[in-house]
Motif scaffolding. Structure first.
Motif, PDB file in Angstrom:
ATOM      1  N   GLY A 141      33.659  43.461  36.901  1.00 41.38           N
ATOM      2  CA  GLY A 141      32.769  42.471  36.213  1.00 41.38           C
ATOM      3  C   GLY A 141      31.377  43.277  35.910  1.00 41.38           C
ATOM      4  O   GLY A 141      30.559  42.633  35.236  1.00 41.38           O
ATOM      5  N   GLY A 167      35.180  39.794  39.871  1.00 43.99           N
ATOM      6  CA  GLY A 167      33.916  38.724  39.100  1.00 43.99           C
ATOM      7  C   GLY A 167      33.049  37.931  39.756  1.00 43.99           C
ATOM      8  O   GLY A 167      32.586  37.025  39.199  1.00 43.99           O
ATOM      9  N   SER A 191      34.443  33.960  30.687  1.00 40.71           N
ATOM     10  CA  SER A 191      35.808  33.920  30.718  1.00 40.71           C
ATOM     11  C   SER A 191      36.221  34.718  29.362  1.00 40.71           C
ATOM     12  O   SER A 191      35.695  34.646  28.273  1.00 40.71           O
ATOM     13  N   ALA A 205      35.956  36.918  34.052  1.00 40.98           N
ATOM     14  CA  ALA A 205      35.335  37.966  34.261  1.00 40.98           C
ATOM     15  C   ALA A 205      34.526  37.917  35.418  1.00 40.98           C
ATOM     16  O   ALA A 205      34.166  38.796  36.002  1.00 40.98           O
ATOM     17  N   VAL A 262      41.237  35.768  31.672  1.00 38.25           N
ATOM     18  CA  VAL A 262      40.572  36.772  32.670  1.00 38.25           C
ATOM     19  C   VAL A 262      39.346  35.753  32.963  1.00 38.25           C
ATOM     20  O   VAL A 262      38.378  35.717  32.134  1.00 38.25           O
ATOM     21  N   GLY A 298      37.081  46.759  36.755  1.00 37.32           N
ATOM     22  CA  GLY A 298      37.438  45.351  36.445  1.00 37.32           C
ATOM     23  C   GLY A 298      36.544  44.298  37.336  1.00 37.32           C
ATOM     24  O   GLY A 298      36.772  43.219  37.090  1.00 37.32           O
ATOM     25  N   THR A 325      30.715  43.632  31.800  1.00 31.71           N
ATOM     26  CA  THR A 325      30.620  42.275  31.516  1.00 31.71           C
ATOM     27  C   THR A 325      29.073  41.637  31.621  1.00 31.71           C
ATOM     28  O   THR A 325      28.446  41.172  31.007  1.00 31.71           O
TER      29      THR A 325
END
Ligand SMILES: Nc1ncnc2c1ncn2[C@@H]1O[C@H](COP(=O)(O)OP(=O)(O)OP(=O)(O)O)[C@@H](O)[C@H]1O
Ligand SMILES: [Mg+2]
Length: 252
Positions: A42, A217, A13, A19, A17, A40, A45
């Motif tokens: 993920g 995510g 996170s 993620a 958010v 976005g 990330t």
């Protein structure tokens, strides 16, 4: 074939958010594994956790069935994972060779930098990749394609076994993208395992063995690319049936 890498139940996170939520991701030796999802979703990330740029909040990572801890980028590199980030990391006012060997040539024996050796080594790696270029070219003069190849050369030089490419084809010309595909095929033949992040579905079908889709995510699916049609893939990415997606596209 057994997995060389497993990421299990990964959560991360950022303020406000989530993620990543309980994401699973695995790699088999020598495969090109495409990681896909909308902006976005993920993807970066997840790979930045593997690269040691971010630390996970939860979950575990296994390399060759051994639990590993990645606390920083140096841990990741020492484990044989090399990441070419969405934001390329080359230093513009160095030559291509200097960028490839950065970190190695700065610590010469006896205090001398052997430019000759460094350029020769960079040329050897470029030759291996089938890239014809002078290693002494200033990086500022290099095209995006050449910069991407320099990043790959840098990865190979670091003695890695897993290469993560985060949207490598962005800003490349069609010719450069084909050259990139050739290099990926070459790397695969030599036993490297590759993670390829992209938004472009045709690319995934051109080079991918397996695919993992993330959405908001969360892990959605991992399968062999031949088992998923483009329509199914779009549904997995968007979470909507194709007719609705088409309506959505028509409306906007
Ligand atoms: N350093 C950060 N600080 C705060 N939020 C972040 C950070 N990095 C990522 N995020 C958020 O985490 C979520 C996942 O982002 P991430 O960059 O991983 O997506 P992505 O799938 O790589 O997207 P893209 O296709 O646009 O590159 C997004 O909501 C993003 O805004
Ligand atoms: Mg990204």
């Amino acid at each position: 074939m057994s997995n060389i890498l497993e990421m299990k139940n990964i959560s991360k996170s950022f303020p406000g958010v989530k993620a990543l939520q309980n994401v699973d991701f695995s790699l088999k030796k020598g495969e090109v594994h495409c990681l896909i999802g909308a902006n976005g979703a993920g993807k970066s990330t997840l790979m930045k956790i593997l690269a040691g740029v971010y630390t996970k909040d939860e979950g575990e990572i296994l390399l060759d069935n051994q639990q590993i801890s990645i606390k920083n980028p140096s841990d990741s590199m020492q484990l044989g994972i090399s990441t070419i980030h969405q934001e390329l990391s080359l230093i513009e006012n160095l030559t291509l060779a200097e960028n490839i060997l950065l970190g190695n040539y700065l610590k010469p024996k006896g205090g001398f930098i052997s430019w000759q050796k460094m350029n020769k080594e960079a040329k050897r790696i470029f030759d291996l990749l089938g890239v014809k270029v002078s290693p002494t070219m200033p990086t500022t003069e290099a095209s995006m394609g050449l910069k991407q190849m320099t990043e790959i050369a840098k990865a190979i030089r670091s003695d890695c076994k897993i290469i993560v490419m985060d949207e490598p084809s962005t800003a490349l010309s069609t010719d450069e993208i084909h050259k990139l595909y050739d290099v990926i095929a070459l790397l695969k033949k030599q036993g490297y395992t590759i993670v390829y992040i992209s938004h472009k579905l045709d690319e995934l079908y051109a080079i991918g063995d397996r695919i993992t889709v993330l959405r908001n995510g969360r892990w959605i699916i991992t399968d062999h690319i031949d088992n998923i049609s483009q329509q199914q893939l779009i549904q997995h990415i968007t979470g909507r049936a194709i007719e609705k997606v088409q309506k959505h596209i028509q409306r906007f």
